[in-house]
Scaffold this active site. Sequence first.
Site, PDB file in Angstrom:
ATOM      1  N   VAL A   4       0.829  -1.210   0.000  1.00 26.95           N
ATOM      2  CA  VAL A   4       0.000   0.000   0.000  1.00 26.95           C
ATOM      3  C   VAL A   4       0.860   1.255   0.000  1.00 26.95           C
ATOM      4  CG1 VAL A   4      -1.713   1.320   1.292  1.00 26.95           C
ATOM      5  CG2 VAL A   4      -1.942  -1.157   1.114  1.00 26.95           C
ATOM      6  N   THR A  42       0.624   0.660   7.926  1.00 24.62           N
ATOM      7  CA  THR A  42       1.044  -0.615   8.492  1.00 24.62           C
ATOM      8  C   THR A  42      -0.146  -1.351   9.108  1.00 24.62           C
ATOM      9  OG1 THR A  42       1.464   0.120  10.776  1.00 24.62           O
ATOM     10  CG2 THR A  42       3.172   0.590   9.141  1.00 24.62           C
ATOM     11  N   VAL A 100     -12.315   0.141   6.579  1.00 29.79           N
ATOM     12  CA  VAL A 100     -13.484  -0.711   6.313  1.00 29.79           C
ATOM     13  C   VAL A 100     -13.542  -1.183   4.863  1.00 29.79           C
ATOM     14  CG1 VAL A 100     -16.005  -0.795   6.242  1.00 29.79           C
ATOM     15  CG2 VAL A 100     -14.835   0.258   8.185  1.00 29.79           C
ATOM     16  N   ALA A 153     -11.328  -0.320   2.067  1.00 28.25           N
ATOM     17  CA  ALA A 153     -10.195   0.079   1.234  1.00 28.25           C
ATOM     18  C   ALA A 153     -10.476   1.462   0.636  1.00 28.25           C
ATOM     19  CB  ALA A 153      -9.902  -0.965   0.164  1.00 28.25           C
ATOM     20  N   LEU A 171     -13.261   2.368  -0.883  1.00 28.47           N
ATOM     21  CA  LEU A 171     -14.689   2.687  -0.947  1.00 28.47           C
ATOM     22  C   LEU A 171     -15.063   3.765   0.074  1.00 28.47           C
ATOM     23  CD1 LEU A 171     -16.358  -0.843  -1.268  1.00 28.47           C
ATOM     24  CD2 LEU A 171     -15.925   0.826  -3.073  1.00 28.47           C
ATOM     25  N   GLY A 174      -1.857  -9.525  -3.136  1.00 27.47           N
ATOM     26  CA  GLY A 174      -1.930  -8.383  -2.229  1.00 27.47           C
ATOM     27  C   GLY A 174      -3.288  -8.118  -1.634  1.00 27.47           C
ATOM     28  N   GLU A 199      -4.273  -9.603   4.553  1.00 21.54           N
ATOM     29  CA  GLU A 199      -3.385  -9.034   5.549  1.00 21.54           C
ATOM     30  C   GLU A 199      -2.068  -9.816   5.505  1.00 21.54           C
ATOM     31  OE1 GLU A 199      -3.879  -6.441   7.543  1.00 21.54           O
ATOM     32  OE2 GLU A 199      -5.933  -6.059   6.899  1.00 21.54           O
ATOM     33  N   ASP A 204     -10.457  -9.749  10.790  1.00 26.01           N
ATOM     34  CA  ASP A 204     -10.436  -8.487  10.045  1.00 26.01           C
ATOM     35  C   ASP A 204     -11.849  -7.960   9.820  1.00 26.01           C
ATOM     36  OD1 ASP A 204      -8.889  -6.496   8.527  1.00 26.01           O
ATOM     37  OD2 ASP A 204      -9.963  -7.300   6.807  1.00 26.01           O
ATOM     38  N   LYS A 210     -13.837  -4.505  11.181  1.00 28.85           N
ATOM     39  CA  LYS A 210     -14.531  -3.572  10.296  1.00 28.85           C
ATOM     40  C   LYS A 210     -15.965  -3.312  10.757  1.00 28.85           C
ATOM     41  CE  LYS A 210     -11.753  -4.694   6.202  1.00 28.85           C
ATOM     42  NZ  LYS A 210     -11.737  -5.272   4.847  1.00 28.85           N
TER      43      LYS A 210
END
Length: 815
Positions: free
Chosen positions: A477, A556, A610, A612, A614, A665, A668, A679, A683
């Site tokens: 990222v 990170t 939440v 990326a 969006l 990618g 996580e 994850d 969110k």
Amino acid sequence: MQVLKFGGSSVATAENMEKVIAILLAASGSGTTAVVLSAMGGVTDALISSGKLAAAGSEQYKQLLQTIETRHLDAVRSLIPVARQSALLSWVKQRCNEMESLCEGVFLLGELSPRTLDRLVSYGEWLSSFIVSGALQSREVPHVWADSRQLIRTDSSFGNAKVDMTATRELMNAYVKEYPAPLYILPGFVASDARQVTTTLGRGGSDYTAALVAASLQADVLEIWTDVSGMMTADPRWVSHARVIDRISYQEAMELSHFGAKVVYPPTIQPVMDSGIPVWIKNTFAPKDPGTLIEHEVNEDRKGPVRGISSINDMALLSLEGSGMVGVPGVASRLFQALAAQSINVILITQGSSEFSICVGVAGADAENAREAVNAAFSYEIGKGAIQPVRLETHLAVVALVGDNMKSHPGISGRMFGALGRNGVNVRAIAQGASEKNISSVVASEDVKKAVNVLHEAFFETAYKQLNLYIVGLGNVGSKLMEQLKQQQYYLLKHVRLQLRVIGIANSRQMALNEQGIDLGNWQQALQEGAPMDLDAFVEEARRHNLRNSVFVDNTASERVALVYDRLLTRSIAVVACNKIACSSKYPVYQRLKFLARDYNTNFFFETNVGAGLPVIGPLSDMVRSGDRVDRIDAVLSGTLNFVFNNYDATRPFAEVVRQAQEEGYTEPDPRLDLGGTDVMRKILILARECGAEMDMEDITNNSFMPESCMKGSVEDFYKELARHEAHFAGLYQKAKDNGRILKFVASFSEGKAQVGLQEVSPEHGFYHLYGKDNVVQFYTKRYPQQPLMVKGAGAGADVTASGVFADIIRAARV
């Protein structure tokens, strides 16, 4: 007639003196010219140091005097042909011998009186002006060298003598009448009292000399030649985009001069203002630059409300408080009398309408004497408890907005304090005169550079706003973000008027910091050549830089990085995080970070936590703030899991599909955070909290589909266990297929409860046609009760996540 004054930098070397002579020759066809010269740059300070060393019994004064002598003799040799040097070299040597004799007497007596010091420092201007005169004479330029001590009459206040204007005017006019010439050369700074004893006019006295000459002889113009091209909107050493003020009024110039703009000194303005003589500030080293014109009135069409920003460093505040001051006349008078008795100048005054307190600003060097003087003056009231002992605050500075036109523009104070507040600059005291030409604020010394830059950006830099970034995390990222920043840097500057500067970058091994900005086309090399990563040091450097509009970007998944957010927010450094750990930590941690952002008037953005790239959290916050109520949230929040179940059909191993997601990618760093539901739990927890729910991770039900053994050991152990349990995953797929459904990992929040888990979704369900790595969030609210507000799109991938981080950075600039 015109009067030209040249400062110390203009005559600091023989080369510079040549530039002065060229300017004089160019001006020679414009009528009578009087030229006032300062001492060679640094000479006055060196002479003061020589005298003090001699008084202290140190023979080092001889070395200083030798350096001064060498500088002047070298100037003569450079400026004047060898055949004509002898007389002037001899004269300079005699003056230097006189200086040495003075210092020798001071050394023997162990005392340096103000009168002796005035005599000693007068040699600086005397020497420089005589050398320039000698250079003109060698070029056969008609002129007269006039000794200012015979033309300017003062009292005997050595060090800062007061001028007798009537006597001075008479002496100057008589001299010009007796010795008519097209050009007069005069030493600045020096004068004499009624007994013909040498006096000086204080620091900046050469400017004052020039103003006295101009006013006494009714000159058409006064030109002050220095090493800058005019008065600036701010100190160019602090503000890289400070610009020259083309025109300014006398009053504005005096205000700026008083508050630290040392292009001209405050006493300079008064004589020419009284006589209505315009003043040009010009640059000896760029004589064609237009400079700044100081005059009575400036056309309003050419003026903004603020003309300049200036500051005074190293000041202190004294606060006198107590109920015994209320309604008691004469308190302020006694305070100022106590300070005046100690010759302490008051820089700033402010008093509350309750009369319970009065606050004054003084120079830092006077702070202790001022406190003692005021405490002594009010010792009776302090002893009775009616007034508190003086409270002293040091390490402060005054930052001032100056402009004649501020009074006709409402909201100037609001813009000023709003800009300071948004950048975490605390204002300790405020003063504004009834004329509204000056609005002053007292800030911490460590904040003064930042404050001046913030205000300059707010009032002068309409071209762009500067954003200073500190980026931690340069993996998938982070590296994509750096590419996007580089790609959009020019566009943002041209079309959005936003200048992005990356000041610091860091990964887990290295860090690089550059207060002037890191080259985005070469950031990998800058990182490689940087220092070993030290997170605490990186954060402290960001705090120490104290740059305006600073943003810390966390790319990170590190808990340790998340733990430094509070230290940044309390310094009014905005935080942009795609790291979910902080916002999914215990509720008090999340709540405190949100509070700190509000309390320190900065931003804490985490849109990418939440969806990326969006826009999920932003629209949710807008709905809540506008009074909507969220009744239910249904969502597919893991692009990773959606990718996995969209690509798994039991024809190839589940472990292989998961590894593909990681290689592309989408996961996580530890894929178990995705597959185990952690994850997604984070969110939905963040969304629930943004709706107003006070929840923690343990309050969320996780209907995990993963065998327990897969969640133990290392990442490689995880993949081995996935392969061993292939039959389990194939069974889940086949069961859904037999029912005419597909698998989706769904999160929901309703009635204060949240859960996540794998569900079989039928073709008529809104989540059925969700492909690739897409995410979807459905908000059922008071305003959207039947047909939900839906946000749908790519929910994983370095590019889209980086773009979401980038969008938060832009938001931080706009808010």
